[in-house]
Design an enzyme around this catalytic site. Structure first.
Site, short mmCIF file in Angstrom:
data_model
loop_
_atom_site.label_atom_id
_atom_site.label_comp_id
_atom_site.label_asym_id
_atom_site.label_seq_id
_atom_site.Cartn_x
_atom_site.Cartn_y
_atom_site.Cartn_z
N ASP A 188 100.78 -2.89 112.93
CA ASP A 188 100.31 -3.51 113.92
C ASP A 188 101.51 -3.69 114.92
OD1 ASP A 188 102.08 -5.27 112.90
OD2 ASP A 188 100.45 -6.54 112.30
N ASP A 224 109.29 -15.52 112.17
CA ASP A 224 108.21 -16.21 113.29
C ASP A 224 108.99 -17.10 114.14
OD1 ASP A 224 105.51 -15.87 111.28
OD2 ASP A 224 107.22 -15.88 110.24
N LYS A 269 99.12 -23.08 109.13
CA LYS A 269 98.17 -21.66 109.06
C LYS A 269 98.40 -20.89 107.88
CE LYS A 269 99.29 -17.93 111.62
NZ LYS A 269 99.34 -16.79 110.89
N ASN A 270 99.62 -20.65 107.81
CA ASN A 270 100.09 -19.40 106.72
C ASN A 270 99.73 -20.22 105.19
OD1 ASN A 270 100.86 -17.65 108.67
ND2 ASN A 270 102.77 -17.63 108.12
N ARG A 272 95.57 -9.77 108.89
CA ARG A 272 96.10 -9.02 107.78
C ARG A 272 96.13 -10.00 106.70
NH1 ARG A 272 97.91 -4.57 109.98
NH2 ARG A 272 96.43 -5.26 111.61
C1 UD1 Z 1 104.04 -13.59 105.93
C2 UD1 Z 1 103.59 -14.60 107.13
C3 UD1 Z 1 104.43 -13.97 108.42
C4 UD1 Z 1 105.79 -13.98 108.08
C5 UD1 Z 1 106.26 -13.12 106.99
C6 UD1 Z 1 107.78 -13.22 106.52
C7 UD1 Z 1 101.34 -15.05 106.65
C8 UD1 Z 1 99.99 -14.91 106.93
N1 UD1 Z 1 102.17 -14.41 107.19
O1 UD1 Z 1 103.59 -12.35 106.04
O2 UD1 Z 1 103.95 -14.95 109.32
O3 UD1 Z 1 106.41 -13.63 109.21
O4 UD1 Z 1 105.32 -13.90 105.95
O5 UD1 Z 1 108.05 -14.48 106.41
O6 UD1 Z 1 101.61 -15.88 105.72
N2 UD1 Z 1 106.69 -5.59 102.59
C9 UD1 Z 1 106.53 -4.29 101.83
N3 UD1 Z 1 105.66 -3.98 101.08
C10 UD1 Z 1 104.79 -4.85 100.57
C11 UD1 Z 1 104.71 -6.07 101.27
C12 UD1 Z 1 105.83 -6.39 102.26
O7 UD1 Z 1 107.29 -3.27 102.28
O8 UD1 Z 1 104.05 -4.62 99.63
C13 UD1 Z 1 107.50 -5.79 103.60
C14 UD1 Z 1 106.99 -5.82 105.05
O9 UD1 Z 1 106.70 -4.81 105.71
C15 UD1 Z 1 108.17 -6.83 105.55
C16 UD1 Z 1 108.78 -7.52 104.52
O10 UD1 Z 1 108.52 -6.81 103.19
O11 UD1 Z 1 109.12 -6.13 106.16
C17 UD1 Z 1 108.19 -8.92 104.43
O12 UD1 Z 1 106.68 -8.93 104.43
P1 UD1 Z 1 105.94 -10.30 103.85
O13 UD1 Z 1 107.07 -11.28 103.43
O14 UD1 Z 1 105.14 -9.51 102.89
O15 UD1 Z 1 105.35 -10.75 104.99
P2 UD1 Z 1 103.74 -11.33 105.07
O16 UD1 Z 1 103.11 -12.00 103.71
O17 UD1 Z 1 102.64 -9.90 105.39
#
Ligand code: UD1
Length: 416
Positions: free
Chosen positions: A117, A305, A22-23, A93
């Site tokens: 969320d 996850d 999915k991701n 998201r």
């Molecule tokens: C993706 C995955 C999700 C997984 C996560 C971490 C998808 C659709 N989702 O989510 O299933 O749990 O990676 O492996 O691929 N953060 C910031 N600022 C930003 C971006 C992120 O502070 O601009 C923080 C987030 O709040 C979080 C951390 O960084 O604490 C990790 O987030 P991120 O790796 O970006 O996760 P996603 O890409 O949203």
């Protein structure tokens, strides 16, 4: 049908096919906006998130259709409307990753800001700062980020944290930028390497994806490709956890051990036997697993996850394990549901102290999100009586044929 009804099960046996990730596929779909023409993406899971991402592409001007059981055809041959409306971003998201490709290709994009969320806030500040450094300007108007740029410029981007989404947005923006972009402290998840291989086959020049430093030399244009999505390591982890909870011997067909080394190591410490075989991954468990401590970290660390499954296994293990969440502080809500099933878990800040029990107790519970729902189903395999999971449609967002696959390995499950 929004309820799953489960009874204690096991030992499990047989084979379970692992679907495409999915991701990964969600990001590949976003990347198709980088070039006109027709793409064929294979090994695509039929899940709600994929349907929503397809709807988003359609709303932007693409044609998206299933061309076989697991293949999607995406065609871009009309003017693109580079906009992701709130209704879509709020539901999913991951749709924020259209920002990079739209901006670099069309010089403008309008994307709804995601709200918080169940996992707590999910900011996109790193995405925006990086794209700004490449020459984009942003304005927030009525809950939308409106982005503009001339051709983006290659830059040296150092991420504060190896964010998956920020790495993907910058990567997709950089492939059509002028000059070279270097992403330092990039996320290293296998899904990023999959995206990079998709982009390279389109004609991009990406080096180092899967390592902390990615170098991208911008090109003037890309062209569409055929691609097969990598297997879903989180789905595979779910069925490994089912075996860990219920015992038995199962083959995860198509799973890749090299994408889940840390998890396999952890489950091995807990007493499971897991090894790659010609079909995928063979897994065996008998008796209660042993408690271990667990901390979530960016890849190659243990994925956040996986955590609901590890917490569930610890709740049924022998001894006490401490689980530390380092990525999403709020990701503990399903624990209240596990406690309703008799689990002994105490939360201290971003730690959970899990004291194992021989059996849990079936109860009506609620699936708050994809992984939480699936973890409750795993818990139900060792819970006396009946467990009824409501809002189980959350599970369908991320799992293809969850009900059928669980049944296929011997889980006693019905749906209503
Ligand atoms: C993706 C995955 C999700 C997984 C996560 C971490 C998808 C659709 N989702 O989510 O299933 O749990 O990676 O492996 O691929 N953060 C910031 N600022 C930003 C971006 C992120 O502070 O601009 C923080 C987030 O709040 C979080 C951390 O960084 O604490 C990790 O987030 P991120 O790796 O970006 O996760 P996603 O890409 O949203």
């Amino acid at each position: 049908m929004d309820q799953l009804i489960l009874r204690p099960s096991g030992p499990l046996s047989g084979e379970v096919p692992i679907s495409g990730a999915k991701n990964s596929v969600l990001k590949l779909l976003a990347a198709t906006a980088l070039a006109d023409g027709t793409y064929a993406i294979h090994n695509v899971p039929r899940i709600a998130d994929v349907e929503w991402m397809s709807e988003l592409l359609i709303s932007m001007g693409a044609d998206v259709a299933w061309s076989g059981e697991q293949s999607l055809t995406v065609t871009w041959d009309r003017d693109c409307i580079p906009e992701a409306p709130y209704e879509v971003v709020e539901r999913m998201r991951a749709s924020i990753v259209v920002l990079g490709p739209l901006l670099t290709r069309f010089g403008r994009a309008k994307v709804a800001l995601p709200g918080g969320d169940d996992f707590g806030p999910r900011p996109i500040d790193m995405h925006l700062r990086a794209l700004e450094k490449m020459g984009a300007s942003f304005e927030t108007v009525h809950g939308y980020v409106e982005a503009r740029c001339e051709r983006l410029r290659g830059s040296r981007i150092t991420l504060e944290f190896p964010s998956v989404g920020a790495t993907e947005n910058v990567l997709m923006a950089a492939v059509l930028a002028e000059g070279t972009t270097v992403i330092e402290n990039a996320a290293r998840e296998p899904e990023i390497a999959d995206l990079a291989s998709f982009l390279n086959r389109m004609g991009a020049k990406v080096l180092g994806a899967g390592s902390p430093t990615i170098e991208i030399q911008g090109v003037d244009a890309l062209s569409p490709v055929d691609h097969r999505v990598i297997p879903d390591r989180i789905e595979a982890a779910t069925y490994l956890a089912a075996v860990g909870a219920a015992g038995g011997e199962v083959v995860l067909v198509g799973a890749r051990a090299d994408h889940m080394e840390m998890l396999i190591h952890k489950l091995g410490q807990m007493g499971m036997r897991i090894s790659p075989d010609s079909a995928g991954l063979w897994a065996m468990a008998s008796g209660r697993l042993k408690a271990v401590d667990v901390a979530t970290l960016p890849y190659p660390g243990l994925a956040t996850d996986y955590k609901p499954f590890l917490v569930t296994l610890l709740a049924l293990g022998e001894g006490t394990g401490i689980v530390t969440e380092n990525l999403f502080t709020g990701r503990f809500r399903y624990i209240d549901e596990l406690i309703r099933m008799g689990a002994d878990i105490r939360i201290e800040g971003h730690h959970a102290v899990v004291r194992g029990k021989e059996m849990l107790s079936g109860a009506p519970v609620k699936a708050h999100d994809i992984r939480a729902g699936a973890a409750l189903a795993v818990a139900a395999l060792r819970a006396e009586g009946e467990t009824v999971i409501s809002d189980s449609s959350h599970i369908d967002r991320g799992y293809e044929r969850f009900f059928e696959k669980m049944r296929g390995i011997g889980v006693k499950v019905d749906r209503k």
